[in-house]
Design an enzyme around this catalytic site. Structure first.
Site, PDB file in Angstrom:
ATOM      1  N   LYS A  80      24.131 -11.557   7.613  1.00  0.00           N
ATOM      2  CA  LYS A  80      23.427 -10.396   7.066  1.00  0.00           C
ATOM      3  C   LYS A  80      24.358  -9.199   7.145  1.00  0.00           C
ATOM      4  O   LYS A  80      25.192  -9.105   8.043  1.00  0.00           O
ATOM      5  CB  LYS A  80      22.159 -10.103   7.874  1.00  0.00           C
ATOM      6  CG  LYS A  80      21.087  -9.372   7.095  1.00  0.00           C
ATOM      7  CD  LYS A  80      20.342 -10.319   6.176  1.00  0.00           C
ATOM      8  CE  LYS A  80      19.128  -9.649   5.545  1.00  0.00           C
ATOM      9  NZ  LYS A  80      18.310 -10.599   4.803  1.00  0.00           N
ATOM     10  N   GLY A 180      -2.289  -8.160  -0.393  1.00  0.00           N
ATOM     11  CA  GLY A 180      -1.125  -7.621  -1.078  1.00  0.00           C
ATOM     12  C   GLY A 180      -0.930  -8.313  -2.410  1.00  0.00           C
ATOM     13  O   GLY A 180      -0.852  -9.536  -2.469  1.00  0.00           O
ATOM     14  N   GLY A 182       1.689  -7.876  -4.823  1.00  0.00           N
ATOM     15  CA  GLY A 182       2.992  -7.534  -5.406  1.00  0.00           C
ATOM     16  C   GLY A 182       3.401  -8.613  -6.396  1.00  0.00           C
ATOM     17  O   GLY A 182       2.586  -9.455  -6.806  1.00  0.00           O
ATOM     18  N   ASN A 183       4.675  -8.603  -6.770  1.00  0.00           N
ATOM     19  CA  ASN A 183       5.163  -9.556  -7.781  1.00  0.00           C
ATOM     20  C   ASN A 183       4.984 -11.007  -7.350  1.00  0.00           C
ATOM     21  O   ASN A 183       4.559 -11.855  -8.136  1.00  0.00           O
ATOM     22  CB  ASN A 183       6.651  -9.300  -8.082  1.00  0.00           C
ATOM     23  CG  ASN A 183       6.856  -8.007  -8.847  1.00  0.00           C
ATOM     24  OD1 ASN A 183       5.969  -7.571  -9.567  1.00  0.00           O
ATOM     25  ND2 ASN A 183       8.009  -7.394  -8.687  1.00  0.00           N
ATOM     26  N   VAL A 184       5.329 -11.305  -6.094  1.00  0.00           N
ATOM     27  CA  VAL A 184       5.210 -12.684  -5.605  1.00  0.00           C
ATOM     28  C   VAL A 184       3.746 -13.089  -5.561  1.00  0.00           C
ATOM     29  O   VAL A 184       3.351 -14.147  -6.062  1.00  0.00           O
ATOM     30  CB  VAL A 184       5.872 -12.837  -4.217  1.00  0.00           C
ATOM     31  CG1 VAL A 184       5.575 -14.225  -3.637  1.00  0.00           C
ATOM     32  CG2 VAL A 184       7.383 -12.623  -4.313  1.00  0.00           C
ATOM     33  N   ALA A 185       2.911 -12.240  -4.962  1.00  0.00           N
ATOM     34  CA  ALA A 185       1.495 -12.587  -4.787  1.00  0.00           C
ATOM     35  C   ALA A 185       0.775 -12.730  -6.123  1.00  0.00           C
ATOM     36  O   ALA A 185      -0.105 -13.589  -6.266  1.00  0.00           O
ATOM     37  CB  ALA A 185       0.800 -11.534  -3.932  1.00  0.00           C
TER      38      ALA A 185
END
Length: 365
Positions: A80, A180, A182-185
């Site tokens: 990372k 939530g 968002g885009n993924v959900a």
């Protein structure tokens, strides 16, 4: 902070400090373990209060990527980067060009990607200086937006969790509470709706909630009410630490499976879920579709091949439950054990023993 003691305790390989006075670059690259292959992990840009806080974040996140990549079955280690600075005010082209040259200097030991505070455009600039970067623009051969792929992986993992919790992996007729949108959900909700699941949703963004209501016939509830609704599956897909002392006692779900990172506030909460008989699906196993997708770019992106690999999240989640039963440990610990067992197996198989009095060589790639 005694850096070498910390690195020794958790077996880190390398910690690099990169600075470029002209552009203002102050970056820390942490490489945790490269037993399985080059370290892959994103670049985070953040306004850290102290340099020590930045070092700790880089080290913690790098170790997390080792486990995530190992559990996903990838031939990649964990690393990372954190860049100290305000991503809204302090970015410039020279900064990411300089950073790209530092990555190039590692000659493939570390491969970076987008993370909090960095964008596809930033990755494109890094790509000007090195090939050891993923998540670049589709024009350069990237896979594009990873959200749909991550969502599909979560969907597959949820089916495996349902099999563990209910004896069948069918989600038809199951009520799923999604925290939530968002885009993924949102993409996850589409998969669930298509299979015939009932959806209860919440988000602070009312537009996103309304879209889920309109498109999927979801029931909307207030953010604080999502934990206590009558449901079969709770899917945390927003902030971390939503499984804590306040929420666990009111949960009615038998299964927890969602896209959020760091869902447990701490490991004690994983122990409590285990004692209560709630099937908890470890986050870094179920949400690994994104990293599986970008890892495919390293071989020249092939969507069909990437999606086939994402489908195996079902098997990885099933394996976690098997280890949990085998060793009588909570699933969060079983996920770590699954990753560690794979790393140890590969470490042994990659040792080359030369007989007849020659030296013993141990290769870590």
């Amino acid at each position: 902070m005694e850096i070498f003691n910390y690195m020794n305790e958790y077996d880190y390989e390398q910690l690099l400090f990169c600075q470029d006075a002209q552009s203002g670059l102050k970056a820390i690259i942490a490489i945790h373990d490269t037993t399985l292959g080059p370290a892959l992990g994103g670049t985070r840009m953040w306004t850290y209060k102290t340099e020590e806080e930045a070092i700790e974040d880089a080290l913690r996140l790098a170790k997390g990527m080792t486990y995530k990549n190992a559990a996903a079955g990838l031939n990649l280690g964990g690393g990372k980067t954190v860049i100290i600075g305000d991503p809204k005010k302090e970015k410039n082209e020279e900064m990411f060009r300089a950073f790209g040259r530092f990555i190039q200097g590692l000659n493939g030991r570390y491969i970076t990607a987008e993370d909090v505070g960095t964008t596809v455009q930033d990755m494109d600039i890094i790509h000007e200086e090195t090939d050891y970067v993923t998540g670049i623009s589709p024009a350069f051969g990237s896979s594009g937006n990873p959200s749909p792929v991550t969502a599909y992986g979560v969907y597959r993992g949820m089916k495996a969790a349902a099999k563990e919790g209910f004896g069948t992996d069918s989600l038809e007729g199951k009520t799923v509470a999604v925290q939530g949108i968002g885009n993924v959900a949102f993409n996850l909700c589409r998969h669930l709706h298509e299979e015939g699941a009932k959806l209860i949703v919440t988000d602070i963004n009312q537009e996103a909630v309304q879209q889920a209501v309109d498109e999927f016939g979801a029931q909307a509830v207030a953010p604080d009410d999502i934990y206590s609704v009558d449901c079969d599956i709770y899917a945390p897909c927003a902030l971390g630490a939503t499984l804590n002392d306040e929420t666990i006692p009111v949960l009615k779900a038998k299964v927890i499976a969602g896209a959020a990172n760091n869902q447990l506030k701490n490991t004690d909460h994983g122990d409590i879920l285990h004692e209560k008989g709630i099937v908890y699906t470890p986050d870094y196993v179920i949400n690994s579709g994104g990293v599986i997708n970008v890892a495919d770019e390293l071989n020249g992106y092939n969507k069909e091949r990437a999606m086939k690999r994402v489908e195996t999240i079902y098997d990885k989640v099933t394996r976690v439950f098997e280890i949990s039963r085998r060793d009588q440990i909570p699933t969060y610990a079983a996920a770590d054990r699954m990753a560690e067992e794979r790393i140890n197996r590969l470490r042994q198989s990659r040792s080359t023993f030369l007989q007849n009095g020659h030296h013993i060589l141990s290769r870590r790639s």
